[in-house]
Write a protein that holds these residues in place. Structure first.
Motif, PDB file in Angstrom:
ATOM      1  N   ARG A 103       0.825  -1.211   0.000  1.00 61.10           N
ATOM      2  CA  ARG A 103       0.000   0.000   0.000  1.00 61.10           C
ATOM      3  C   ARG A 103       0.858   1.260   0.000  1.00 61.10           C
ATOM      4  O   ARG A 103       1.850   1.363   0.726  1.00 61.10           O
ATOM      5  CB  ARG A 103      -0.936   0.012   1.211  1.00 61.10           C
ATOM      6  CG  ARG A 103      -2.087  -0.958   1.079  1.00 61.10           C
ATOM      7  CD  ARG A 103      -2.915  -1.036   2.350  1.00 61.10           C
ATOM      8  NE  ARG A 103      -3.927  -2.079   2.230  1.00 61.10           N
ATOM      9  CZ  ARG A 103      -4.453  -2.736   3.258  1.00 61.10           C
ATOM     10  NH1 ARG A 103      -4.060  -2.451   4.502  1.00 61.10           N
ATOM     11  NH2 ARG A 103      -5.360  -3.668   3.054  1.00 61.10           N
ATOM     12  N   SER A 104       0.401   2.218  -0.775  1.00 58.28           N
ATOM     13  CA  SER A 104       1.071   3.521  -0.798  1.00 58.28           C
ATOM     14  C   SER A 104       0.660   4.321   0.428  1.00 58.28           C
ATOM     15  O   SER A 104      -0.279   3.958   1.153  1.00 58.28           O
ATOM     16  CB  SER A 104       0.665   4.285  -2.068  1.00 58.28           C
ATOM     17  OG  SER A 104      -0.727   4.610  -2.011  1.00 58.28           O
ATOM     18  N   ASP A 105       1.331   5.441   0.656  1.00 55.33           N
ATOM     19  CA  ASP A 105       0.971   6.307   1.774  1.00 55.33           C
ATOM     20  C   ASP A 105      -0.465   6.820   1.611  1.00 55.33           C
ATOM     21  O   ASP A 105      -1.205   6.939   2.595  1.00 55.33           O
ATOM     22  CB  ASP A 105       1.936   7.483   1.882  1.00 55.33           C
ATOM     23  CG  ASP A 105       3.318   7.048   2.378  1.00 55.33           C
ATOM     24  OD1 ASP A 105       3.428   5.939   2.943  1.00 55.33           O
ATOM     25  OD2 ASP A 105       4.276   7.814   2.192  1.00 55.33           O
ATOM     26  N   ASP A 106      -0.862   7.141   0.391  1.00 58.84           N
ATOM     27  CA  ASP A 106      -2.220   7.606   0.140  1.00 58.84           C
ATOM     28  C   ASP A 106      -3.235   6.514   0.455  1.00 58.84           C
ATOM     29  O   ASP A 106      -4.317   6.794   1.007  1.00 58.84           O
ATOM     30  CB  ASP A 106      -2.376   8.057  -1.309  1.00 58.84           C
ATOM     31  CG  ASP A 106      -1.692   9.395  -1.586  1.00 58.84           C
ATOM     32  OD1 ASP A 106      -1.364  10.101  -0.610  1.00 58.84           O
ATOM     33  OD2 ASP A 106      -1.490   9.714  -2.773  1.00 58.84           O
ATOM     34  N   GLN A 107      -2.922   5.276   0.106  1.00 56.96           N
ATOM     35  CA  GLN A 107      -3.831   4.174   0.405  1.00 56.96           C
ATOM     36  C   GLN A 107      -3.927   3.932   1.906  1.00 56.96           C
ATOM     37  O   GLN A 107      -5.011   3.661   2.431  1.00 56.96           O
ATOM     38  CB  GLN A 107      -3.374   2.906  -0.318  1.00 56.96           C
ATOM     39  CG  GLN A 107      -3.602   2.951  -1.816  1.00 56.96           C
ATOM     40  CD  GLN A 107      -3.080   1.722  -2.514  1.00 56.96           C
ATOM     41  OE1 GLN A 107      -1.983   1.217  -2.184  1.00 56.96           O
ATOM     42  NE2 GLN A 107      -3.823   1.229  -3.484  1.00 56.96           N
ATOM     43  N   LYS A 108      -2.817   4.029   2.600  1.00 55.75           N
ATOM     44  CA  LYS A 108      -2.846   3.880   4.054  1.00 55.75           C
ATOM     45  C   LYS A 108      -3.700   4.977   4.684  1.00 55.75           C
ATOM     46  O   LYS A 108      -4.463   4.731   5.625  1.00 55.75           O
ATOM     47  CB  LYS A 108      -1.429   3.921   4.619  1.00 55.75           C
ATOM     48  CG  LYS A 108      -0.576   2.719   4.235  1.00 55.75           C
ATOM     49  CD  LYS A 108       0.862   2.887   4.729  1.00 55.75           C
ATOM     50  CE  LYS A 108       1.722   1.710   4.281  1.00 55.75           C
ATOM     51  NZ  LYS A 108       3.146   1.885   4.695  1.00 55.75           N
ATOM     52  N   ALA A 109      -3.584   6.179   4.141  1.00 53.88           N
ATOM     53  CA  ALA A 109      -4.391   7.284   4.657  1.00 53.88           C
ATOM     54  C   ALA A 109      -5.873   7.051   4.393  1.00 53.88           C
ATOM     55  O   ALA A 109      -6.723   7.374   5.236  1.00 53.88           O
ATOM     56  CB  ALA A 109      -3.934   8.598   4.025  1.00 53.88           C
TER      57      ALA A 109
END
Length: 202
Positions: A71-77
């Protein structure tokens, strides 16, 4: 041996009314009853009327179905709020959920909460034998309140659904505080619900 470990209640309020809400009032009595028996009980409140609830969207779905390690940082967010809701469920051993009936079923906010906590690999998983709930060993108390629909009647589309969802994520110990059909016999129905609450064991 007597279990003396601390207890943790998660209270989920689904009523959009704060003043004059019968479901909130009954939930107050449920929590008071349980904490009176176990003063060391911790209570976490998740109020679905506070404006924080979110709906599942395409970004959320894409993040949820991406391998956690990828997961990317955006997906984690995108999953952060859902992660908090799941953590609240995991931490609790008793979940008290208010269920006011809106147009024959649960409020949209409660459905949104369900969508955010029913997550593969987090609260359930698929096995060769079928789906398996991961939140076992917990207890749920559903506070059912309606103006005209009797719990368990042919027009009650809420209680079986909620029991099924909870079982799907592993919670099979489910009790119902029934305050249905208040428009027809409010005092009698509330008295019966209060009496039922007084029988709850911590």
């Amino acid at each position: 041996m007597t279990d003396t470990s601390p207890r943790h209640i998660l209270r989920v309020d689904a009523s959009m009314r704060r003043e004059g809400s019968h479901s909130r009032g009954l939930a107050d009595r449920v929590v008071d009853r349980l904490t009176a028996q176990r003063p060391d009980t911790r209570v976490t409140v998740r109020d679905l009327a506070d404006g924080s609830m979110r709906l599942v969207d395409e970004t959320w779905i894409g993040a949820n179905f991406t391998d956690p390690a990828q997961r990317s940082d955006d997906q984690k967010a995108a999953l952060a709020f859902s992660d908090r809701l799941v953590a609240e469920l995991r931490a609790a051993d008793t979940i008290v959920i208010t269920m006011p009936i809106y147009n024959f079923t649960i409020p949209a906010s409660l459905k949104a909460w369900i969508d955010l906590v029913a997550r593969a690999r987090e609260t359930f998983r698929y096995t060769e034998a079928g789906p398996e709930g991961l939140l076992t060993g917990k207890r749920a108390i559903l506070v059912y309140v309606s103006g005209g629909v009797a719990a368990g009647s042919e027009t009650d589309f809420a209680t079986d659904y909620m029991k099924h969802v909870l079982k799907f994520i592993g919670i099979t110990d489910v009790e119902i505080i029934d305050a249905g059909q208040l428009m027809f016999a409010e005092a009698e129905k509330l008295e019966a619900a209060h009496a039922r609450i007084e029988t709850l064991a911590a």
